[in-house]
Design an enzyme around this catalytic site. Structure first.
Site, short mmCIF file in Angstrom:
data_model
loop_
_atom_site.label_atom_id
_atom_site.label_comp_id
_atom_site.label_asym_id
_atom_site.label_seq_id
_atom_site.Cartn_x
_atom_site.Cartn_y
_atom_site.Cartn_z
N ARG A 117 54.68 33.67 40.57
CA ARG A 117 53.87 34.60 39.77
C ARG A 117 54.66 35.89 39.63
O ARG A 117 55.20 36.40 40.63
CB ARG A 117 52.54 34.89 40.48
CG ARG A 117 51.79 36.10 39.90
CD ARG A 117 50.55 35.71 39.18
NE ARG A 117 49.87 36.88 38.63
CZ ARG A 117 49.65 37.06 37.33
NH1 ARG A 117 50.05 36.14 36.47
NH2 ARG A 117 49.04 38.13 36.87
N ILE A 118 54.83 36.36 38.41
CA ILE A 118 55.39 37.70 38.23
C ILE A 118 54.19 38.60 37.94
O ILE A 118 53.53 38.47 36.91
CB ILE A 118 56.41 37.75 37.08
CG1 ILE A 118 57.63 36.88 37.46
CG2 ILE A 118 56.84 39.19 36.82
CD1 ILE A 118 58.80 37.00 36.52
N CYS A 122 48.47 46.74 39.82
CA CYS A 122 47.25 47.27 39.19
C CYS A 122 46.36 47.83 40.30
O CYS A 122 45.59 47.08 40.93
CB CYS A 122 46.52 46.17 38.42
SG CYS A 122 44.95 46.75 37.72
N ASP A 203 52.67 47.22 25.42
CA ASP A 203 53.11 46.69 26.71
C ASP A 203 54.55 47.16 26.92
O ASP A 203 55.46 46.69 26.28
CB ASP A 203 53.04 45.14 26.72
CG ASP A 203 53.24 44.57 28.12
OD1 ASP A 203 52.77 43.45 28.39
OD2 ASP A 203 53.87 45.27 28.95
N ARG A 205 56.43 46.99 29.68
CA ARG A 205 57.04 46.51 30.93
C ARG A 205 58.45 45.95 30.73
O ARG A 205 58.82 45.50 29.67
CB ARG A 205 56.13 45.43 31.54
CG ARG A 205 54.85 46.00 32.11
CD ARG A 205 53.97 44.92 32.65
NE ARG A 205 53.28 44.22 31.56
CZ ARG A 205 52.48 43.18 31.78
NH1 ARG A 205 52.32 42.72 32.99
NH2 ARG A 205 51.87 42.59 30.77
N1 LIG Z 1 47.51 50.28 29.83
C1 LIG Z 1 46.62 49.43 30.37
N2 LIG Z 1 47.06 48.57 31.32
C2 LIG Z 1 46.15 47.73 31.85
C3 LIG Z 1 44.80 47.71 31.51
N3 LIG Z 1 44.17 46.76 32.25
C4 LIG Z 1 45.12 46.21 33.04
N4 LIG Z 1 46.30 46.82 32.79
C5 LIG Z 1 47.60 46.55 33.36
O1 LIG Z 1 48.02 45.31 32.85
C6 LIG Z 1 48.89 44.72 33.76
C7 LIG Z 1 48.38 43.30 34.01
O2 LIG Z 1 49.47 42.63 34.42
P1 LIG Z 1 49.49 41.08 34.86
O3 LIG Z 1 48.12 40.66 35.26
O4 LIG Z 1 50.62 40.93 35.82
O5 LIG Z 1 49.95 40.28 33.59
P2 LIG Z 1 49.35 39.94 32.24
O6 LIG Z 1 50.23 40.54 31.20
O7 LIG Z 1 47.92 40.35 32.24
O8 LIG Z 1 49.46 38.37 32.11
P3 LIG Z 1 49.05 37.26 33.18
O9 LIG Z 1 50.33 36.86 33.86
O10 LIG Z 1 48.48 36.14 32.35
O11 LIG Z 1 48.06 37.89 34.10
C8 LIG Z 1 48.90 45.59 35.02
O12 LIG Z 1 50.02 46.46 34.99
C9 LIG Z 1 47.63 46.40 34.87
O13 LIG Z 1 47.72 47.68 35.48
C10 LIG Z 1 44.37 48.63 30.50
O14 LIG Z 1 43.21 48.68 30.13
N5 LIG Z 1 45.32 49.46 29.95
ZN LIG Z 2 44.31 45.21 36.31
#
Ligand SMILES: Nc1nc2c(ncn2[C@@H]2O[C@H](COP(=O)(O)OP(=O)(O)OP(=O)(O)O)[C@@H](O)[C@H]2O)c(=O)[nH]1
Ligand SMILES: [Zn+2]
Length: 306
Positions: A117-118, A122, A203, A205
């Protein structure tokens, strides 16, 4: 968003065994890198998944210094004096002439399909009980699936796997800006619009750090736990790293009425990921706040990508 340019240089600074409340010992690896000054981590399940940068022999280094850095085979115990041999387990690490760890069947995991998992940091989802996202749930599930042999039709990691934990809070915009994004969402924006209104990319990242860490850990064939198609493409770095399978992470609230997060905020979060970020959730998206969104398929499937 990084393009598939040159890999960052990563260095595992320290590794330590963490006995967990859920059963298995994990090995927490802390990394430095040449791109940012954040402490990115790898949570490694399996004593024999070894960081090449950590285990590389250093000039004039003592065995005690190796053990203190976490560059040891087997288990530490009071009185142990040699890092590279564990007599109780009959294991001995081998090195080539310039101190690089040699991959041996008995002491180093390699070339096998590895559940990975990458995960992006949060704080709100993992620590502050937030019902705005499923990050905390996904983090827990990743650890559970890596420890299990299988769960339903998903083949687990049987105790071997890696969670690369990238300090990229808020899809890279940081916690402060994410809190402002939350306020914009409460004012009616979705997670993508909120980022853009704050002059950030949807995004931001950089997954190249994740690729570099996995390569440093000797992982070559990845079974990736994600719904994010961008992560699947970002894990590819031939010939060293290849994603052989995408393993979906279905929100618990979609598989049971009791478990998982039930909130209107999480429905908006998931809907935006699917509709605006192309996430590959395979279940019919039945949200209380909208009609069934026809899914591309009605069963949970894992995509095998050869
Ligand atoms: N800017 C922003 N970031 C968010 C929000 N909700 C969650 N995040 C960020 O989104 C990211 C979620 O990352 P992951 O769960 O690793 O990955 P993903 O892109 O959701 O994809 P998955 O691998 O399917 O979970 C984290 O950095 C959270 O802090 C939001 O409402 N706004
Ligand atoms: Zn989150």
């Amino acid at each position: 968003m990084d393009t598939q340019g040159s890999l960052p240089i990563v260095q595992c600074v320290a590794r330590a065994r963490i006995p967990t409340t859920t059963g298995p010992d994990i090995f927490l690896h802390l990394y430095a890198n040449d791109r940012d000054n954040k402490e990115h981590l790898a949570i490694v399940f399996g004593e024999d998944i070894r960081s090449r940068s950590l285990f590389k022999r250093r000039k004039n280094e003592t065995q005690q210094e190796r053990m203190v850095r976490g560059a040891y085979v087997g288990k530490l115990f009071p009185g142990r004096t040699v890092a590279d041999v564990d007599e109780n387990l009959g294991l001995e690490l081998q090195f080539d002439n310039d101190g690089e760890l040699r991959v041996e069947e008995k002491t180093t995991w390699a070339k096998k399909d590895t559940l990975v998992r990458i995960h992006s940091e949060c704080y709100t989802g993992e620590t502050a009980w937030s019902a705005r996202c499923d990050c905390g749930e996904q983090f827990d599930r990743a650890g559970k699936l890596i420890a299990l042999d299988r769960e339903g039709d998903i083949v687990g990691g049987s105790g071997r796997g890696v969670i690369v934990y990238l300090r990229q809070e808020g899809r890279g915009i940081g916690l402060g800006e994410k809190l402002k994004a939350y306020n914009l969402q409460d004012l009616g924006a979705d997670t993508v619009q909120a980022n853009l209104m704050l002059q950030h990319p949807a995004d931001g990242r950089d997954f190249s750090l994740g690729r570099a860490i996995l390569i440093d850990l000797g992982i070559e064939r990845v079974r990736l736990l994600t719904n994010n198609p961008d992560k699947v493409s970002q894990v590819e770095h031939p010939p060293q790293l290849h994603c052989v399978e995408r393993v979906p992470m279905i929100p618990l609230s979609w598989t049971s009425d009791e478990d998982g997060i039930h909130s209107s905020e999480i429905e908006g979060y998931l809907r935006t990921k699917i509709e605006r970020m192309g996430h590959l959730l395979q279940k019919p998206l039945k949200l209380h706040t909208m009609e069934n969104v026809p899914a591309s398929s009605t069963t949970i499937t894992t995509h095998t990508i050869i």
